[in-house]
Motif scaffolding. Sequence first.
Motif, PDB file in Angstrom:
ATOM      1  N   ALA A 131       0.846  -1.194   0.000  1.00  0.00           N
ATOM      2  CA  ALA A 131       0.000   0.000   0.000  1.00  0.00           C
ATOM      3  C   ALA A 131       0.880   1.243   0.000  1.00  0.00           C
ATOM      4  O   ALA A 131       1.856   1.315   0.734  1.00  0.00           O
ATOM      5  N   ARG A 132       0.529   2.190  -0.833  1.00  0.00           N
ATOM      6  CA  ARG A 132       1.309   3.434  -0.892  1.00  0.00           C
ATOM      7  C   ARG A 132       0.656   4.506  -0.040  1.00  0.00           C
ATOM      8  O   ARG A 132      -0.562   4.648  -0.011  1.00  0.00           O
ATOM      9  N   MET A 133       1.514   5.251   0.643  1.00  0.00           N
ATOM     10  CA  MET A 133       1.082   6.365   1.479  1.00  0.00           C
ATOM     11  C   MET A 133       1.966   7.558   1.141  1.00  0.00           C
ATOM     12  O   MET A 133       3.154   7.391   0.874  1.00  0.00           O
ATOM     13  N   PHE A 134       1.379   8.746   1.144  1.00  0.00           N
ATOM     14  CA  PHE A 134       2.219   9.930   0.987  1.00  0.00           C
ATOM     15  C   PHE A 134       1.736  11.046   1.895  1.00  0.00           C
ATOM     16  O   PHE A 134       0.577  11.081   2.298  1.00  0.00           O
ATOM     17  N   ALA A 135       2.681  11.933   2.210  1.00  0.00           N
ATOM     18  CA  ALA A 135       2.393  13.086   3.063  1.00  0.00           C
ATOM     19  C   ALA A 135       1.977  14.268   2.198  1.00  0.00           C
ATOM     20  O   ALA A 135       2.409  14.411   1.059  1.00  0.00           O
TER      21      ALA A 135
END
Length: 131
Positions: free
Chosen positions: A45-49
Motif C-alpha cells: 500500500a502506498r502512502m504519501f504526506a
Amino acid sequence: DACVLPKAAGVEMVGAGGNGWRTRMSEHLEQVSAVNWFEQTYPSARMFAIPNGGLRNAIVAAKMRREGVQKGVPDLFIPDWRLFVEMKRANGGSLSPEQIDWRDYLISIGYRVLVCHGFEDFKRQIQSIAV
C-alpha cells in the motif's frame, strides 16, 4: 502553569510547576513513527504526506498557496484505501476549523478520514480498518 521548552529533534520538554520535567514526542515524530510502521506493515500500500503545515517564510508560503496548498488538508493519504489521516500529538492537539471543514467535505464525497492522536492511536485505528 505548564511550561514548554523549545523542540530539539522533535522532542519537547514539558514542565508543570513542581512536577518536574518530562518529554513528549512532537507531532512530527509521531507522524514519522506512523509512516515507518505503515510502510513496514503494509508494503504493497502506498502512502504519501501532504506538505500543508509547518512554518515558512512569507515568500515561500505565498508561492505554495498559489500552487494549491490549502490550510486544513489532512497530513497523509493512502490512495488504495481512499483514506486520509490527520495526525495529532498523543496528548493534546485538536482540529482547526479548516481541518474540520476538510474532514467533513472528504467524508461527504466518499473518502474515509482518521484523526489519530499519536503513533499508537494511528496503529490501532489502521489495524481496525486494514484492507
